[in-house]
Design a protein around this motif. Structure first.
Motif, PDB file in Angstrom:
ATOM      1  N   LEU A 134       0.822  -1.209   0.000  1.00  0.00           N
ATOM      2  CA  LEU A 134       0.000   0.000   0.000  1.00  0.00           C
ATOM      3  C   LEU A 134       0.855   1.258   0.000  1.00  0.00           C
ATOM      4  O   LEU A 134       0.374   2.330  -0.411  1.00  0.00           O
ATOM      5  N   ASP A 135       2.095   1.171   0.440  1.00  0.00           N
ATOM      6  CA  ASP A 135       2.983   2.327   0.411  1.00  0.00           C
ATOM      7  C   ASP A 135       3.366   2.723  -1.001  1.00  0.00           C
ATOM      8  O   ASP A 135       3.732   3.892  -1.237  1.00  0.00           O
ATOM      9  N   VAL A 136       3.300   1.790  -1.945  1.00  0.00           N
ATOM     10  CA  VAL A 136       3.800   2.090  -3.300  1.00  0.00           C
ATOM     11  C   VAL A 136       2.777   1.805  -4.389  1.00  0.00           C
ATOM     12  O   VAL A 136       3.002   2.163  -5.540  1.00  0.00           O
ATOM     13  N   GLU A 137       1.655   1.158  -4.065  1.00  0.00           N
ATOM     14  CA  GLU A 137       0.685   0.809  -5.103  1.00  0.00           C
ATOM     15  C   GLU A 137      -0.675   0.571  -4.475  1.00  0.00           C
ATOM     16  O   GLU A 137      -0.823   0.499  -3.254  1.00  0.00           O
ATOM     17  N   GLU A 138      -1.668   0.442  -5.339  1.00  0.00           N
ATOM     18  CA  GLU A 138      -3.021   0.107  -4.896  1.00  0.00           C
ATOM     19  C   GLU A 138      -3.140  -1.409  -4.859  1.00  0.00           C
ATOM     20  O   GLU A 138      -3.320  -2.056  -5.885  1.00  0.00           O
ATOM     21  N   PHE A 139      -3.024  -1.971  -3.678  1.00  0.00           N
ATOM     22  CA  PHE A 139      -3.027  -3.430  -3.512  1.00  0.00           C
ATOM     23  C   PHE A 139      -4.473  -3.919  -3.511  1.00  0.00           C
ATOM     24  O   PHE A 139      -5.255  -3.574  -2.620  1.00  0.00           O
ATOM     25  N   GLN A 140      -4.837  -4.720  -4.505  1.00  0.00           N
ATOM     26  CA  GLN A 140      -6.233  -5.110  -4.712  1.00  0.00           C
ATOM     27  C   GLN A 140      -6.524  -6.568  -4.376  1.00  0.00           C
ATOM     28  O   GLN A 140      -7.692  -6.963  -4.381  1.00  0.00           O
ATOM     29  N   HIS A 141      -5.512  -7.373  -4.098  1.00  0.00           N
ATOM     30  CA  HIS A 141      -5.748  -8.808  -3.936  1.00  0.00           C
ATOM     31  C   HIS A 141      -6.529  -9.109  -2.656  1.00  0.00           C
ATOM     32  O   HIS A 141      -7.441  -9.926  -2.667  1.00  0.00           O
TER      33      HIS A 141
END
Length: 839
Positions: free
Chosen positions: A106-113
């Protein structure tokens, strides 16, 4: 009794990927680990999805993502409902691993899993067990499993899966027989020649250093870095092997002779404090030598870690004076603080990076390990210093993107305000109807917002006080049914808040008691103008990159960057697994009947396979599957799984043999039905149906003559039985052997469908010799005769009845009954036959 044992490999075979295997034991399906790596491939989850409703249990061996990283996804997205079993430390540290994984992404991307809520929901299904605790699988299958210490990570387990019939299945991957500072080694003494051994060959061909030499090398490299005013980063996992290094370094810092106490020691991850707190409460899972007392006779907790600074963000790390030694996650350096610090520190030649494990080959850490092995005392060669990396980060929105975000936020806020006002209006109307004294209280007035106002952020602020004061008046006049003597006139909107009470008194709002002086009211004259805050002289001026997170919106960006590695890069193995030579000897000493080798590169798998073949194991005992392959490890070679039809169940007459066990003779034939949801029919376990000569059916006379091993499976209406082809009991007559149909072998076999047993036509049912099942004791039969009024006594091992008119004795082939053919003889014979189950 024979068992159907099959293993379906979804991931983690002949590679270093995550581990996931599905074990079938008769009608029970057990999922062994469900890991995930940084690639987050969904392929093997989609292959696993059809089998999820049939899974009876999930066994987790270790807390790291390679063993349980996919559990939240299976529960949240695939509908896994089966119970999950693991030890107490695996449950707690596993949560820490997954939390840190999600935060790092979440610090570097939109984590969707999956989200943090999905993680909590998944771990709610976990049932915690202890070492050597036997857990019986739900149902009447008789399958149980036990967790044994693995010695790799705290709470890590080897699983022994057993059936009541005696077949043992051992699942052991990533184990360590040597003692660490905080963990005891594993032991195979409790395993006695298992039927099936599922083991790994992870790094079995790589040499390992002695613990003393390894520790000395670590201290030397740390001292060299910090003495030249550089920072040293030790790449380690989140909540597993980090405990070993943290405990070791804390002891070194406490030793004044080591020369390290003047430098700062840091443990950095998103969950560092929680990891240490859990470690303090789990000393019973560690080595007994950790229990000691200090000079004041008070118990000393070795994981107090007095010399370790726990850090959770870059701001906290910046506040710590350099030079410093930082233990940071994650171990593969694909995300997390380890990757970010490497990008910040790699350009300074005074700094150093120490890698402690060999992750998968696609990761940044694996590439650095290769460079470190070719380096000269940590200094990379000139051709290895330049590296192209994908950099991902969050940056604040600017310009048009920021204005668009504000516009959308204004629309959302306006909609939320409208819903909140509408809810308050309805609540006020409900209060008016319940309390006649509140008739004069006006309901909240709904603000009128034009279509233009909804699209404009400024319009919300300018027209926020535009109320239609006649709205309540009109609604009340139209909606009133009964005439009211009181007159209510339009007034300025006002809601009188009622005081709410509960068992403990008045319900208060915490915000009403906030101290205003502690609130930082930082506002500029213009919203676009940056706010200048004057700090106190004694306040340290530190830039916090996360200060704007709550005020300014951000977006995720990624780009390729070519970096130059000037710092030292070195590798010291701290994985905590057994060396290759010891692993081979321990596994071969178990003398398993069958071996399945998983979790290891192709070279490591080939090395372990060659060792087994050189030490007397036959090739048909060894299996080295690949992903999506099925291994049939059944006890017998020819086992067919069939179902009993409803018509056959209706005709079966069970006879009780002993308490809870019944027996029946069936005359049936096997028929093939269309395969419906038939599991594990592909690959090496393909069973074939041969050519049928007449009417596509084979007449088979089946006989069950093993009463003590039937258990309760005959009681279920749709139970399945294992019918061995051509199997006949000793009591079956020769006529049955002559009438049994021979089955020719097809030249081109086809995959079988569902097999069912249907009743044999009465004209085709052969006559079979009566079978007596049971072993009654003559002493008990004598007591029964006395109760019936007969005179019975023993003479030279023979039971004499009524003064010798009838006698019963036990011979080599069975019981012999002699006497005159009278009415009493036939009554006694019937009474004696009742002690058997006659089929």
């Amino acid at each position: 009794m024979t068992s159907i044992i099959k293993l379906k490999v979804f991931s983690g075979a002949k590679d270093e990927g995550p581990l996931c295997y599905l074990l079938q034991v008769d009608n029970d399906y057990i999922l062994l680990d469900c890991g995930w790596d940084e690639r987050f491939e969904l392929k093997y989850f989609e292959e696993l999805r059809p089998y999820i409703p049939k899974i009876s249990a999930v066994l987790i061996s270790h807390p790291d993502p390679l063993h349980l990283g996919g559990l939240p996804y299976l529960v949240a997205k695939c509908g896994l409902t089966a119970p999950v079993y693991c030890t107490v430390p695996v449950y707690k540290m596993g949560q820490m691993f997954i939390y840190d994984l999600v935060y790092s992404h979440l610090d570097v991307e939109e984590f969707q899993h999956y989200s943090l809520d999905d993680v909590d929901m998944a771990f709610e299904k976990v049932e915690q067990v202890k070492y050597n605790q036997t857990v019986v699988l739900k149902g009447d299958s008789g399958v149980n499993f036990t967790a044994m210490p693995a010695g790799h990570m705290i709470g890590g387990s080897m699983w022994r899966i057993c059936r009541i019939t005696g077949e043992d299945i051992i699942y052991c991957v990533d184990f360590n027989h040597r003692k660490d500072r905080h963990l005891s080694g594993c032991s195979f003494d409790n395993f006695n020649r298992p039927h099936l051994l599922i083991t790994g060959a992870h790094h079995i061909s790589l040499p390992q250093m002695k613990r003393k030499d390894r520790d000395e090398q670590l201290v030397t490299k740390i001292l060299r870095t910090v003495r030249q005013k550089g920072d040293c980063m030790i790449v380690i996992d989140t909540a597993g092997r980090v405990l070993e290094l943290a405990y070791l370094l804390d002891q070194l810092w406490a030793n004044q002779d080591a020369g390290l106490s003047t430098y700062n020691l840091v443990m950095m991850s998103h969950v560092a404090s929680s990891v240490v707190q859990f470690a303090k409460s789990q000393l019973e899972w560690m080595d007994e030598k950790l229990f000691r007392y200090d000079s004041s006779s008070a118990r000393y907790n070795p994981f107090t870690l007095k010399n370790v600074n726990l850090v959770h963000s870059h701001l906290e790390l910046i506040k710590i004076r350099s030079p410093k030694v930082v233990l940071c996650s994650s171990q593969d350096m694909e995300t997390g603080f380890s990757r970010e610090l490497f990008l910040d520190w790699c350009a300074d030649q005074r700094n150093g990076v120490i890698l402690t494990a060999r992750p998968a080959s696609f990761t940044l850490a694996a590439r650095l390990v290769e460079l470190a092995e070719r380096a000269n005392d940590g200094v990379l060669r000139n051709e290895d210093k330049h590296l192209s990396l994908l950099v991902r980060k969050r940056v604040p929105l600017e310009g048009e993107e920021l204005l668009e975000y504000k516009r959308r936020k204004a629309e959302r806020d306006a909609e939320e305000t409208r819903i909140r006002m509408e809810r308050a209006r309805r609540q006020a109307q409900a209060n008016e109807s319940d309390d006649s004294d509140d008739d004069d209280i006006a309901a909240p007035i709904v603000p009128r917002l034009s279509e233009k106002d909804h699209r404009s952020f400024d319009a919300i602020e300018n027209d926020s006080h535009c109320f239609d004061i006649m709205a309540k008046w009109d609604n009340q006049q139209k909606a009133s049914f009964f005439k009211s003597t009181k007159k209510s006139f339009p007034m300025y909107p006002y809601i009188e808040e009622k005081v709410k009470w509960d068992d403990y008194g008045e319900v208060i709002k915490p915000e009403d008691y906030t101290v205003i002086s502690k609130i930082d009211m930082r506002k500029g004259k213009n919203k676009d103008e940056p706010v200048v805050v004057h700090k106190r002289e004694d306040e340290e001026e530190v830039y916090n990159p996360n200060d704007h997170d709550k005020e300014m919106p951000t977006k995720c960006v990624e780009f390729r960057n070519r970096i130059e590695i000037s710092c030292r890069v070195e590798f010291i193995e701290y994985e905590g697994i057994s060396d290759g030579e010891s692993t081979k000897k321990m596994l071969a000493g178990l003398m398993p009947r069958q071996i399945i080798i998983v979790h290891g590169s192709r070279d490591d798998t080939r090395d372990l396979y060659a060792y087994f073949t050189d030490n007397g194991f036959k090739k048909d005992q060894l299996n080295t599957p690949v992903a999506n392959e099925l291994i049939d490890a059944s006890v017998e070679s020819f086992i067919y799984q069939v179902s009993l039809s409803d018509a056959l169940l209706a005709e079966i007459q069970f006879k009780e043999v002993s308490e809870g066990n019944s027996l029946a003779w069936i005359d049936a034939r096997i028929q093939e039905k269309e395969s419906i949801d038939n599991m594990l029919v592909a690959g090496a376990s393909q069973l074939t149906i041969e050519d049928i000569l007449q009417d596509d059916a084979v007449e088979v006379v089946e006989e069950d003559v093993i009463p003590m091993e039937t258990d309760d499976q005959n009681k279920q209406e749709a139970s399945e039985e294992n019918v061995a082809e051509g199997e006949k009991s000793n009591g079956q007559s020769k006529e049955n052997d002559e009438n049994a149909s021979s089955i020719p072998i097809e030249t081109q076999p086809k995959i079988r469908g569902t097999l069912i047993l249907t009743p044999l036509p009465k004209k085709q049912i052969p006559v079979h010799q009566a079978i007596f099942v049971n072993d009654p004791k003559l002493s008990e039969f004598k007591n029964l005769l006395v109760d019936k009024g007969y005179k019975a006594e023993f003479f030279s091992g023979t039971l004499l009845i009524n003064g010798g008119k009838c006698s019963i004795r036990r011979g080599e082939t069975g019981f012999q009954m002699e006497g005159a053919f009278t009415k009493d003889f036939y009554k006694l014979r019937k009474l004696f036959y009742d002690q058997f189950a006659v089929l």
